[in-house]
Design an enzyme around this catalytic site. Structure first.
Site, PDB file in Angstrom:
ATOM      1  CE  LYS A 158      -7.890   7.605   7.401  1.00 58.50           C
ATOM      2  NZ  LYS A 158      -6.771   8.524   7.556  1.00 58.50           N
ATOM      3  CB  CYS A 201      -4.948   5.743   9.996  1.00 60.56           C
ATOM      4  SG  CYS A 201      -4.092   6.487  11.314  1.00 60.56           S
ATOM      5  CD  GLU A 227      -3.379   7.642   6.775  1.00 58.29           C
ATOM      6  OE1 GLU A 227      -2.846   7.424   7.853  1.00 58.29           O
ATOM      7  OE2 GLU A 227      -4.438   8.157   6.417  1.00 58.29           O
TER       8      GLU A 227
END
Lengths: 548, 548
Positions: B110, B147, B39
């Site tokens: 994300k 994540c 990330e």
């Protein structure tokens, strides 16, 4: 319909205190049809991670019940701000409750949750969905928005504008706020509210909290705009109070924004309020400041005296062999002018002893810079000793330019519980000092204002030896620290100044800013005054390598 | 299809460095069909407000172009993490780019943006909408999550679960992470990933960054789970590295989670890594610690020595009239065991002189507590002098129990750039010290472990004079500071202990915690180890009155 907006100085998480203030205000204004308090008024804005404690929400619930009970006896409705737990989630809605005749008759959840600048609401709140965007009270159709909801056009961080979702033909819009004060903020608010009033063709009642809460100071300055967008009622700034208006009789009047064309007065009042509330809310009565004879400590002492009163402010002058006679004399005159007690404590013997002991322990003499830090740290310790021993808070005195480039000693002149002038660049410090002298007579001796800035930690040392002239430095820093928040015209003006500085020198300065991040990580809290204060306003990694 | 997950130790905002590491890794793994980085890998996680600088995004863009150019020459695709500016908004998407044959062939944004605990992403990022939730590479249908996207079930802060939105019949799910390490975290991650693999009936490649970034340490420990949810490949912890796996040949194997049943080893390795990277990324080579002869400074010195090497760690013992002979001797033995240099610098003459000067300047003797603070601050200054003079970082040594109740002197023993043990309660400090001695032989003298804790700032002073036994204190603190994050069973266990303490004493302790907030506001950064570290993990107002 009579509406009262009430601005109070809450103490975060002190529910009994807050309820007492609120219930008294309700009784005082019980002839109004609606009394409007501010965002999260039961808890006080902003509680941060106190919201993780269920006790906070339980206590808030109790207070809401007490307000409901109180309202049952009256013919007035009350609007309060609460944090609403969301079943199954660890986040909250930031809500407004309308309470009338003992019951909640309408609930609104804030839609825009700010998580930028000095705001941390996204840490605790999520955007609310509202099935109903208005309510009717005594025949009037009213809507509520909360603070950030009206700032859609100013922050470019949101995908929808709550104002566009407001129902038609409202009789009034009520906005609950906890909007921190800064230079130019009232005018910004007024412009926004005025535009919205015209857009929705309804008057707006804007209610805020007041007082100092850590770094942030709320000016209150609650106000009402009529359908034409004109300011027709205004409460005081930096003081508890209220304003009343009658929806049936909102004539256009001529009221000036507070401190219009008086930015220095705004800064001064904000610092006076912020310092006073910080000291008192932390349970102290006064403050002590190391007086170097320079402009920063002089201004800090002047603000402290205006804020806390002569008897509650002490100064200590701590001369060394590097101190000019002028500096000590200036401290004496300054404290005479302010009417505060000045202690003298020479640091020479402690400085010499620590140099000697350094050499003994480590087998070499301390370097020049180490010696400078020693002096600053001995002084920091001396002021802390007096502060601890006397139950006073120590105030630190670093301005924004110094904090930016790290021209300050950690655990030395950076000691202190609060920094009143840390969001003022060096030239802002001069401007405010001159303003105080204009307003009150020469409180700060002119010789302090006139002398060349020096840390006086080495023979003949001047700031100008290692830093560019503050005229250029401040322009460079402002451009570097605030560019994305400045208007094009401001950028152009600053760029013209900065272009006169060698590019390598600009780079050196910007590198200094990032290298000093580790110092700012441990700096005292800074009262927020301008666009982007160090600390809560600029959050940076220490181990990064930007400009390093 | 061969997939390589690469875990690197980035330097935030050092684009040339990060690109060099990434491009080398691409070349090393060019036989893989897909190379997965982590990330925000171009910038390094987490850049905080550096994201307000357009240069950051420009530089990132340049690096993406260079990676595209590099990929044009190879037959491998690359997944990288970038911040994507959003036109018209001041926020970003946190994105993954799949680059192949010189072009971006898929972009994922994300969906879950964490803004709780130690995370500040809601300050800079907004949740992404994705028109397409998979892409095809060499005939395989792949999806990407980033994540937090997989943590929906663990944080109760979100309204939708991105895993539920994944397309059917994926050949693999790729998860890019910057997931900070803490006790128990790997097992948590593995449980989540394993459950998702079974749910979506596809293998999962989990790739993370590694190394210390301010308070947070990333363990790397990238891994692969097969469709049955079994761990089949695992990269090292706290070291750069990679793992390779073949989607066509994912047999179930028996791999143990790293440090399984070895929490002390995890803590130790994390602190070693976190300290080393902090010191080196800040441009220093070593550290200095004031050695009191107590357990906290002993443990800090042991960690520093294991992390930075004997030659790069210095200790200073600073006896006063209140120091026991044992304390000085223990420091000597400790430093002999560690093989590091110990300097001795008596503080008596400086302490006596400052007491004398206090009396002269302020007309009274300093109070007992003031005298204690004086000693701590003289010592803090001495260590800082040596640190500044030698180009070393000073490490502070306050444990979590002390920091909680404010049993530490601001600008005294709280001085230092970093705190390695500030997320360890006192009893955790003992546990880790014992573990180090078990592993390496008696590095920390047993006499240090055995002695009753004392600040030695007054005659015969013991921690137990003003604090409950640490067995009770730690339980009280854990319950007070972490209750909402603990399992029911943990709460029950702690409650049983706490119930043995008088309610008034509990209240006194919790009041101390909130009253000490002003000290923690200026405390050094703390390496994060457990659930809720002070500093970035617990954000509190100073002027509140919760338990005060």
């Amino acid at each position: 319909m009579k509406i009262a907006a009430v601005q109070l100085n809450y103490i975060v998480a002190d529910f009994d205190y807050n309820f007492t203030q609120i219930s008294q205000a309700i009784k005082t204004h019980q002839e109004a049809d609606l009394i409007v308090f501010s965002e999260l008024c039961i808890i006080g804005y902003y509680p941060y991670d106190l919201l993780t404690y269920p006790e906070i929400i339980e206590k808030q619930h109790e207070i809401v019940e007490r307000i409901k009970a109180l309202s049952a006896e009256l013919n007035t409705a009350v609007v309060i701000g609460v944090a609403t737990p969301i079943p199954g989630l660890k986040k909250f809605y930031n809500s407004a409750l309308v309470i009338a005749h003992g019951a909640v008759v309408y609930t609104y959840h804030k839609q825009l949750i700010p998580g930028y600048g000095v705001f941390d609401e996204t840490r605790h709140f999520i955007s609310g969905e509202n099935a109903q965007l208005s309510f009717v009270l005594k025949g009037k159709k009213l809507a509520i928005l909360i603070c950030e909801d009206i700032w859609y056009n100013n922050h470019q961080g949101y995908l929808k504008n709550p104002v566009d979702g407001l129902p038609d033909s409202l009789d009034a819009l009520i906005v609950l706020n906890a909007s921190p004060s800064m230079l130019g903020k009232f005018q910004q608010r007024l412009d926004i509210v005025s535009r919205i009033a015209k857009q929705i063709q309804a008057p707006i009642i804007y209610s805020s909290q007041v007082g100092g809460y850590d770094e942030l100071v709320y000016d209150g300055a609650s106000f009402v705009c009529n359908t034409e967008g004109a300011l027709i009622a205004l409460a005081q700034s930096f003081k508890e109070g209220s304003l009343s208006s009658d929806l049936n009789n909102l004539s256009e009047t001529m009221i000036s924004p507070p401190y219009e064309n008086k930015p220095q007065e705004l800064i001064l009042q904000q610092l006076i309020c912020g310092l006073r509330d910080y000291v008192h809310k932390c349970g102290f009565r006064g403050a002590v400041v190391g007086s170097s004879g320079g402009i920063d400590s002089a201004l800090t002492l002047a603000i402290a005296t205006l804020s806390l009163g002569k008897c509650n402010v002490k100064a200590i002058t701590m001369p060394s062999i590097y101190s000019s006679k002028g500096s000590i004399d200036d401290s004496v005159v300054l404290c005479q002018n302010l009417g505060i007690e000045l202690f003298t404590r020479d640091i020479n013997d402690e400085f010499l002893l620590t140099c000697e002991n350094f050499t003994k322990a480590f087998g070499r003499e301390p370097k020049k810079l180490t010696q400078e830090n020693m002096q600053a740290r001995i002084r920091g310790r001396i002021v802390m000793e007096y502060a601890n021993d006397s139950g006073l808070l120590m105030l630190t005195t670093g301005n924004k330019s110094e904090l930016a480039v790290g021209y300050a000693t950690l655990y030395g002149d950076m000691c202190g519980a609060l920094n009143c002038i840390g969001d003022l660049y060096k030239n802002d410090v001069y401007a405010l000092s001159n303003y105080i002298n204009e307003k009150y007579g020469e409180l700060i001796p002119q010789s302090i204002i006139d002398k060349a800035p020096s840390a006086e930690l080495a023979e003949g040392q001047k700031d100008a030896d290692s830093l560019p002239d503050y005229f250029y430095l401040d322009a460079m820093l402002k451009l570097y620290l605030e560019r994305d928040l400045l208007a094009e015209s401001e950028i152009k003006g600053l760029q013209t100044i900065v272009d006169q500085v060698e590019v390598s020198e600009q780079k050196r300065i910007y590198r200094m800013v990032e290298l000093a991040e580790f110092k700012r990580k441990q700096a005292p809290q800074i009262l927020f005054i301008q666009r982007r204060p160090f600390g809560i306003g600029r959050r940076m990694p220490t181990t990064a390598r930007f400009n390093k």
